[in-house]
Design an enzyme around this catalytic site. Sequence first.
Site, PDB file in Angstrom:
ATOM      1  N   SER A  86       0.741  -1.082   0.707  1.00  0.00           N
ATOM      2  CA  SER A  86       0.286   0.385  -0.180  1.00  0.00           C
ATOM      3  C   SER A  86       1.096   1.234   0.407  1.00  0.00           C
ATOM      4  O   SER A  86       0.335   2.747  -0.890  1.00  0.00           O
ATOM      5  CB  SER A  86      -1.022   0.156   1.585  1.00  0.00           C
ATOM      6  OG  SER A  86      -1.800   1.691   1.615  1.00  0.00           O
ATOM      7  N   TRP A  89       2.701   1.347  -3.063  1.00  0.00           N
ATOM      8  CA  TRP A  89       1.340   2.179  -4.749  1.00  0.00           C
ATOM      9  C   TRP A  89       1.357   3.550  -4.436  1.00  0.00           C
ATOM     10  O   TRP A  89       1.213   4.029  -5.122  1.00  0.00           O
ATOM     11  CB  TRP A  89       0.526   1.191  -4.239  1.00  0.00           C
ATOM     12  CG  TRP A  89      -0.829   2.032  -5.360  1.00  0.00           C
ATOM     13  CD1 TRP A  89      -1.206   0.917  -6.012  1.00  0.00           C
ATOM     14  CD2 TRP A  89      -2.038   3.004  -4.907  1.00  0.00           C
ATOM     15  NE1 TRP A  89      -2.195   1.796  -7.171  1.00  0.00           N
ATOM     16  CE2 TRP A  89      -2.459   2.496  -5.830  1.00  0.00           C
ATOM     17  CE3 TRP A  89      -1.960   4.224  -3.750  1.00  0.00           C
ATOM     18  CZ2 TRP A  89      -3.568   3.842  -6.155  1.00  0.00           C
ATOM     19  CZ3 TRP A  89      -2.827   4.899  -4.222  1.00  0.00           C
ATOM     20  CH2 TRP A  89      -3.834   4.427  -5.200  1.00  0.00           C
ATOM     21  N   HIS A  90       1.084   3.957  -3.179  1.00  0.00           N
ATOM     22  CA  HIS A  90       0.887   5.375  -3.406  1.00  0.00           C
ATOM     23  C   HIS A  90       2.561   5.873  -4.018  1.00  0.00           C
ATOM     24  O   HIS A  90       1.973   7.494  -3.788  1.00  0.00           O
ATOM     25  CB  HIS A  90       0.986   6.172  -1.424  1.00  0.00           C
ATOM     26  CG  HIS A  90      -0.465   5.606  -1.092  1.00  0.00           C
ATOM     27  ND1 HIS A  90      -0.584   4.590  -0.173  1.00  0.00           N
ATOM     28  CD2 HIS A  90      -1.681   6.827  -0.879  1.00  0.00           C
ATOM     29  CE1 HIS A  90      -2.447   4.793  -0.625  1.00  0.00           C
ATOM     30  NE2 HIS A  90      -2.548   6.329  -0.463  1.00  0.00           N
ATOM     31  N   GLY A  91       3.658   5.884  -3.704  1.00  0.00           N
ATOM     32  CA  GLY A  91       4.938   6.685  -4.184  1.00  0.00           C
ATOM     33  C   GLY A  91       6.483   6.054  -5.052  1.00  0.00           C
ATOM     34  O   GLY A  91       6.060   5.012  -3.534  1.00  0.00           O
ATOM     35  N   PHE A 135      -0.821   9.860  -7.389  1.00  0.00           N
ATOM     36  CA  PHE A 135      -0.271   8.322  -6.816  1.00  0.00           C
ATOM     37  C   PHE A 135      -0.569   7.887  -7.684  1.00  0.00           C
ATOM     38  O   PHE A 135      -0.554   7.295  -7.858  1.00  0.00           O
ATOM     39  CB  PHE A 135      -0.730   8.591  -5.405  1.00  0.00           C
ATOM     40  CG  PHE A 135       0.029   9.525  -4.600  1.00  0.00           C
ATOM     41  CD1 PHE A 135       1.849   9.745  -4.561  1.00  0.00           C
ATOM     42  CD2 PHE A 135      -1.263  10.071  -3.480  1.00  0.00           C
ATOM     43  CE1 PHE A 135       1.336  10.677  -3.415  1.00  0.00           C
ATOM     44  CE2 PHE A 135      -0.745  11.023  -2.038  1.00  0.00           C
ATOM     45  CZ  PHE A 135       0.809  11.189  -2.615  1.00  0.00           C
TER      46      PHE A 135
END
Length: 466
Positions: A319, A322-324, A466
Site C-alpha cells: 500500500s 503504491w502511493h509513491g 499517486f
Amino acid sequence: MSYLSIEFGLIFIVFFALYWRYRLFPKLQNKLLLVSSYLIVASFSLQFALILFIYTCVIYFFSIMIAQSDENDNRWLIWALCLSIANLSLFKYFDFFRYELQALFNFLHIPIALPVVTVLIPIGISFYTLHSVSYIVSVKKSELPVAKFWDFALFLSFFPSVIAGPVNRAKDFLPQITTRHPRKILQPFRAFTLIILSVIKVYCLGGIISENWVTPIFANPLEFSVIDLLVGLYGYSIQIYLNFSGYTDLVTGMALLLGFRLPTNFNFPYLACNLREFWSRWHISLSHWIRDYIYIPLGGNRKGFVRTQINVMLAMLLSGLWHGAGINFIIWGACHGFGIMMLNISERYFGRGWITERSPTLARFLTWHYVCFSWLFFNCESLPDALDYLTALTHNFLIEPKYTVTLLSIYLVFFIYPILKNIPDWFTLLISRINLIYLPIIFISVLWLTIYIAPSGVPNFIYANF
C-alpha cells in the site's frame, strides 16, 4: 485541467446539458463520456491518452483469452496480472529502482551502469491499473462476461474517477455503463451538497491550512518549536483528509449528476478507535481492494496468527509503495503495518477492544496521534527531511511557540468532531426544503464566498500525484 477551475466548471455545465439531451440513449451518453474522458487525459499529455488506450487494448485482449480458457487454466490471468504490474512498475517505479539498484552495484563494485531514462508518470495510471485488475479477476471468476470494448474503455477512463479514484470494481461499475434503461440524475440535493462541500474543503479550508501552517513549518522544521511542529503535523493530517475527501465529494457529486454511483471512499476516518478501524474508514475503495486482491490471496488470517501478521505487513508495505516510489512511502506503509500488528498482538493477550471499551475517546485520541505521526513520512519529500522534523520535534523545547492558540483550536475541533460530522446531512435536508428557484442563487453565493475567502490559485489534488 483542475476539476476545481472555473474553466472546467463552465465546460462541465455545457457537457451536462449536452449529455442529458440524449437521456433516452445511454449508448450515446457513453460515447460522450468516453470522448470527454480521453480529452481530459489528453489535456495533461497526448502521450498519456495514447498509453491508456494501448493498455486498454492489451488488457481487453487478455480478458477475451481468460474467458475462453478452462476454469483451472490460470496462464492468461497470470500473464495479464504480470503485464499490469510491469506497466505500472515501468512508468511509476523505474527511476526509483534504477537509483537503488545502481547504488547497490556501486557498493558491490560491480561495473554496471544502468541507463538514465526520464519516465513521466501517466496521469491516473495507479487507478486504472487497479480497475483493470478487478475486471480481469471478475472475468476469471465468471462474475461478469467480457464487456464490449468501448464499454471497457469507458470503465478504465471514466473521467470523474480516472485521476484520483475512488477505485471502481468492474462487477459494480460496468453494469452502470452497459445499462439499456434511460439514466436519471441521482440524488440531486446530495450531489450539490457534495460539490459545495468539496469546494469548501479543498479550496478554502485545505488551502488556508496549507498556506498558513503546513507549508511554512514543513519547509523549515528546525526553526519552529515543538508546539508549532505539532500544529504542522496536525495541520497536514487535516489538510490531506480535506483534500482527498473533498476530491471524492466532488467526483461523487459529478457522477451522481451523470447518473452513476461511485463507491464510498471515506467514513469519518478520524473517528476511528484503532488502526484497523481507520483503514475501514479511510480510502475505503483502496483498502478493500488491498484486502481482496493482496491480503486474502496471501492467505489472510487462514494460516495462523504469525502468518496473518506477515500478510498484514506485506499488504501495508505494498500500500505504501503504491502511493509513491520512495523510501518514505514504504516507511509510512510499514508504520501502519507495524501498528496493526501491535494491535492484533495486544488484542490476542488483553482482549478485543480493551482500550475502546474503557475509554473510546482515549482510543480515538491515541489512534489519531499515531496516524498523524505516520503522515510525517508521507508528506516529507525525503527521509532526511523527515528525520530533520523528528529531530526538531524532540529538541526544540526552548524556542518560543507561534501557534499555541492554533494548537488549542485543533484539539477543540477534534473533540467536537463527532457533532460536526452531521453537517452534510443537515445541509442536504435544508436545501431539499428550499424552493428550487432559489437554489442556484444559494449555490453561486456559497461558491463565490468560498473562493473569496480561500487563498489565491487553484489547489492541487494531493492524490492525483499517486
